[in-house]
Design a protein around this motif. Structure first.
Motif, PDB file in Angstrom:
ATOM      1  N   GLU A 198      -5.323   5.525   3.106  1.00  0.00           N
ATOM      2  CA  GLU A 198      -5.538   4.254   2.417  1.00  0.00           C
ATOM      3  C   GLU A 198      -5.214   3.073   3.340  1.00  0.00           C
ATOM      4  OE1 GLU A 198      -3.152   3.572  -1.059  1.00  0.00           O
ATOM      5  OE2 GLU A 198      -4.339   1.806  -1.621  1.00  0.00           O
ATOM      6  N   LEU A 228       0.822  -1.225   0.000  1.00  0.00           N
ATOM      7  CA  LEU A 228       0.000   0.000   0.000  1.00  0.00           C
ATOM      8  C   LEU A 228       0.851   1.269   0.000  1.00  0.00           C
ATOM      9  CD1 LEU A 228      -2.653  -0.973   2.711  1.00  0.00           C
ATOM     10  CD2 LEU A 228      -2.926  -1.064   0.230  1.00  0.00           C
ATOM     11  N   HIS A 273      -7.893   0.272   4.474  1.00  0.00           N
ATOM     12  CA  HIS A 273      -7.612  -1.131   4.133  1.00  0.00           C
ATOM     13  C   HIS A 273      -7.652  -2.002   5.402  1.00  0.00           C
ATOM     14  CE1 HIS A 273      -5.513  -4.640   2.455  1.00  0.00           C
ATOM     15  NE2 HIS A 273      -4.828  -4.632   3.587  1.00  0.00           N
TER      16      HIS A 273
END
Ligand SMILES: Cc1cc2nc3c(=O)[nH]c(=O)nc-3n(C[C@H](O)[C@H](O)[C@H](O)COP(=O)(O)OP(=O)(O)OC[C@H]3O[C@@H](n4cnc5c(N)ncnc54)[C@H](O)[C@@H]3O)c2cc1C
Length: 436
Positions: free
Chosen positions: A357, A239, A361
């Motif tokens: 993010e 990520l 996630h």
């Protein structure tokens, strides 16, 4: 006291000289009397140890004193250690409020922040073994014994081998349970100047805490030792790129007023537990058996339990039932790792002060996998139902005294502190009616 299994422990090998291998060799030396056994401590000096592992749990304080035969104060000084009373969570959870997860009893029980290398040296001093510097090519079970094949040496047979060779080279879905609901897999380690004031000749008595600081790409541990302060940025490499992590790491050190640091390592790690930790002759221990990211500093505790369990079963159970004990030992150890894993994964399920993010996630994609990963039909243990029962207790109006000591990896008091801190009395997702 008679030890019915003593005959099954005449010739033992420990492979690996990291924290897990050093602990196993010292435990064998401590448990058996000198004339009763032969111990080979085998490691390849060309393969480095991981060398991080500076947070621990209170059970280690007692065990190091027992293994070294030294007073607590001396042990702490030898480790360049400080007394860790818990973990300070900064920016975690739904409440935008910092909080502490204390060991129980609060402000009494402490663990060490320690230098992993120095702990290895301390344990070596209390180990009676023949040291063999050689590369091991294979460890296998053969005719009830364990056999080790070496590079450039003849193979040898042993009654019991502890395999402490570190992380498996690759992930094997047939052999490993992938703890995929934990969303991190890499850490950047930096060493910074110490923030601890020392008094010459005396152990530091100040209460210290590991800081666990939520950041946009994951979180950072800050571990205060008397020799240095260890910082580690734990993130997910699929990520976030290393550059953006390093840049956010710089920002945190700036905010902490840290002007210099030494870059130590970038370490990738699996979150997993081996399905076959013990086969009756070979016992995987440490990172070879299981690992999960260091949020609750569980790794040394896993190794303590794996070593203690295998030695206890081999020594105190009659030889003829050792074989029948194997599935039970595996179930117990796997259950312990998954219980701990559920506790750690749940920390992420409540998000943090960052809507990035990584945190989306962690909360929305990784954590929901816990039901599938710990499905009893897949893992043959009751970790999931134990985890659920901790939340049933937390949600009761009154907890009976008989239940105060219940645990699922961690004690009920830890679940209660984390629930309060994270703002969640539920393992499930969705809005929570927490106020205050
Ligand atoms: C980022 C990070 C932070 C961590 N923080 C903590 C923490 O705060 N608290 C905690 O408890 N734990 C922590 N850990 C875990 C800790 O690092 C491990 O518990 C510890 O390193 C145990 O490692 P080990 O002894 O299993 O393996 P290693 O340290 O990898 O040692 C492996 C040994 O095996 C030997 N070896 C390997 N292959 C062979 C071969 N073929 N032949 C012969 N010898 C061989 C090597 O020479 C070495 O001696 C952390 C881990 C990471 C990645």
């Amino acid at each position: 006291m008679t030890q019915p299994g003593i005959e099954s422990l005449r010739k033992i090998a420990v492979v690996g000289r990291g924290t897990a291998g050093s602990l196993a060799a010292a435990c064998v030396s401590n448990l058996l009397s000198e004339d009763d056994y032969e111990l080979h401590h085998i490691y390849d000096s060309r393969i480095p140890v991981i060398g991080v592992g500076e947070g621990s749990w209170p059970s280690l304080v007692q065990q190091l004193q027992q293994l070294s035969g030294l007073p607590h104060e001396i042990v702490q000084q030898r480790l360049k250690g400080t007394r860790k009373y818990g973990i300070e969570f900064e920016g975690w959870g739904r409440r935008n409020r910092d909080f502490t997860h204390y060991f129980a009893p609060q402000q009494v029980s402490y663990a060490y922040h320690l230098s992993a290398d120095l702990m290895g040296d301390l344990l070596q001093e209390s180990t009676r073994a023949q040291h063999i510097d050689a590369k091991v090519l294979n460890i296998s079970r053969a005719d009830g014994d364990a056999q080790i094949e070496f590079e450039g040496r003849s193979p040898e047979s042993y009654d019991l081998v502890f395999d402490a060779r570190g992380f498996p080279r690759e992930h094997d879905p047939d052999e490993h349970i992938d703890i995929s609901f934990i969303p991190t897999n890499r850490a950047v380690i930096r060493r910074c100047p110490t923030i601890i004031e020392k008094t010459r000749g005396k152990p530091v008595q100040q209460h210290t805490y590991t800081r666990a600081v939520a950041r946009p790409h994951g979180w950072v541990f800050v571990i205060p030792l008397t020799a240095h302060t260890s910082y580690g940025y734990v993130y997910n490499s699929s990520l976030s790129g290393l550059d953006e992590v390093e840049s956010d790491f710089d920002a945190l050190l700036d905010a902490d007023g840290v002007t210099e640091f030494e870059q130590r390592a970038v370490i990738s790690f699996p979150n997993f537990v081996h399905r076959n930790i013990y086969d009756g002759a070979v016992a995987r221990i440490g990172n070879a058996a299981a690992f999960m990211e260091p949020l609750e500093a569980t790794a040394i505790g896993f190794a303590q339990l794996q070593i203690g369990m295998v030695l206890h079963m081999r020594l105190n159970r009659p030889t003829e039932i050792h074989e029948r004990d194997v599935p039970m030992v595996n179930r117990f150890l796997i259950n312990n790792v998954l219980c701990n894993g559920l506790f750690v994964g749940w920390h992420y399920s409540c998000g943090s002060r960052y809507d990035s993010e990584f945190w989306r996630h962690a909360r929305d994609r990784a954590w929901p996998l816990y039901l599938k990963v710990t499905d009893p039909a897949e893992v043959d243990c009751a970790a999931l139902s134990k985890f659920n029962s901790m939340f049933e207790l937390l949600n009761q109006a009154f907890v009976n005294e008989a239940d105060w000591n219940r645990r699922c990896g961690f004690p009920l008091s830890s679940y209660s502190q984390m629930a309060q801190g994270l703002g969640s009395y539920s393992r499930n997702l969705g809005p929570q009616p927490i106020t205050g």
